[in-house]
Scaffold this motif. Structure first.
Motif: not given
Length: 262
Positions: A39-45, A55-64, A132-136
């Motif tokens: 789920x982490x990899x799916x929702x991030x990538x 969620x108001x973070x702009x088009x920035x994957x790192x915020x999510x 894994x979260x820190x790695x991505x």
């Protein structure tokens, strides 16, 4: 030996037994850990940019990434303790518990070994998913040492509470398959929490379910500790849920375990 020393010795023996089982048969734990990592990899990538904008973070994957990691850490605990329910049910079905009842060991040490072993595995799973979260790209640079310790304490307390519930589920289940099915809500409940989207963004009929369940205040508290967001009353609610579930699960599991077999 006095009663306390006997209980500590036998509980340590049962803990060693459960950790050896986990080491020799790691497939169950690894399969359950696969869910939060997937789920982490799916929702991030796949959904990261779109969800971040939502969620108001702009088009920035790192915020999510920052938003979903606290929820996924708690989902990891829920996934891990499902294996505890299965393990307890297996012990009951295979007759080893009946054998232990005839031996000169402290009676409560059997389930204490399961509980402590489960908490150790849950914390190890949280470390793995966190790595894994820190790695991505996940970072919690604003968290102080005290906040990191409080976050770890919350995770351990939450793991203890869910483990006692899982032990009770394992004791009342007739077989391992039923135990896994009965414990499945511990994996599904985070999906109906603030783990992936804010409660305010949910449909009206789902919002009360998400708001008044144990995962949401724990997630918001963990999010506040690691990311500096507002915690508000969620810290007290999370602690109350953990203590309440731990006490209820303990009373249920011990009462069921001490019941003489028919």
């Amino acid at each position: 030996m006095n009663t306390l020393s006997l209980a500590a010795r036998d509980s340590a023996t049962m803990l060693r037994r459960n950790l050896l089982h986990a080491r020799r048969y790691p497939s169950l734990t690894l399969n359950l850990l696969f869910t939060p990592i997937m789920l982490l990899l799916l929702f991030v990538y796949i959904f990261g940019d779109t969800m971040s904008a939502g969620i108001g973070g702009g088009a920035d994957r790192s915020a999510y990434i920052a938003y979903i990691v606290p929820g996924l850490l708690l989902m990891t605990i829920g996934s891990t303790v499902v294996g505890t329910a299965v393990s307890v049910s297996n012990d009951m079905a295979e007759g080893i518990i009946a054998r232990f009842r005839t031996m000169a060991i402290h009676r409560g040490s059997v389930i204490v070994g399961h509980v402590v072993g489960s908490v150790v595995r849950a914390v190890a799973g949280v470390v793995l998913v966190g790595a894994v979260a820190v790695a991505i790209g996940f970072r919690a640079t604003d968290a102080t040492l005290l906040e990191w310790c409080a976050a770890l304490g919350l995770l351990v307390l939450f793991a203890t509470a869910l483990t006692w519930v899982a032990v009770g589920l394992g004791l009342v289940s007739p077989n391992a398959e039923a135990a896994g099915n009965n414990a499945m809500p511990l994996i599904l409940m985070p999906l109906l929490s603030s783990a992936f989207v804010p409660v305010e963004a949910m449909p009206g009929w789902v919002r009360p379910i998400a708001q008044y369940q144990p995962f949401t205040p724990a997630i918001e508290t963990l999010r506040g500790l690691l990311l500096g967001t507002e915690i508000g009353h969620n810290g007290w609610l999370a602690a109350a849920w953990c203590v309440g579930l731990a006490v209820a699960g303990y009373l249920w599991a011990t009462a069921r375990f001490n019941r003489d077999p028919k």
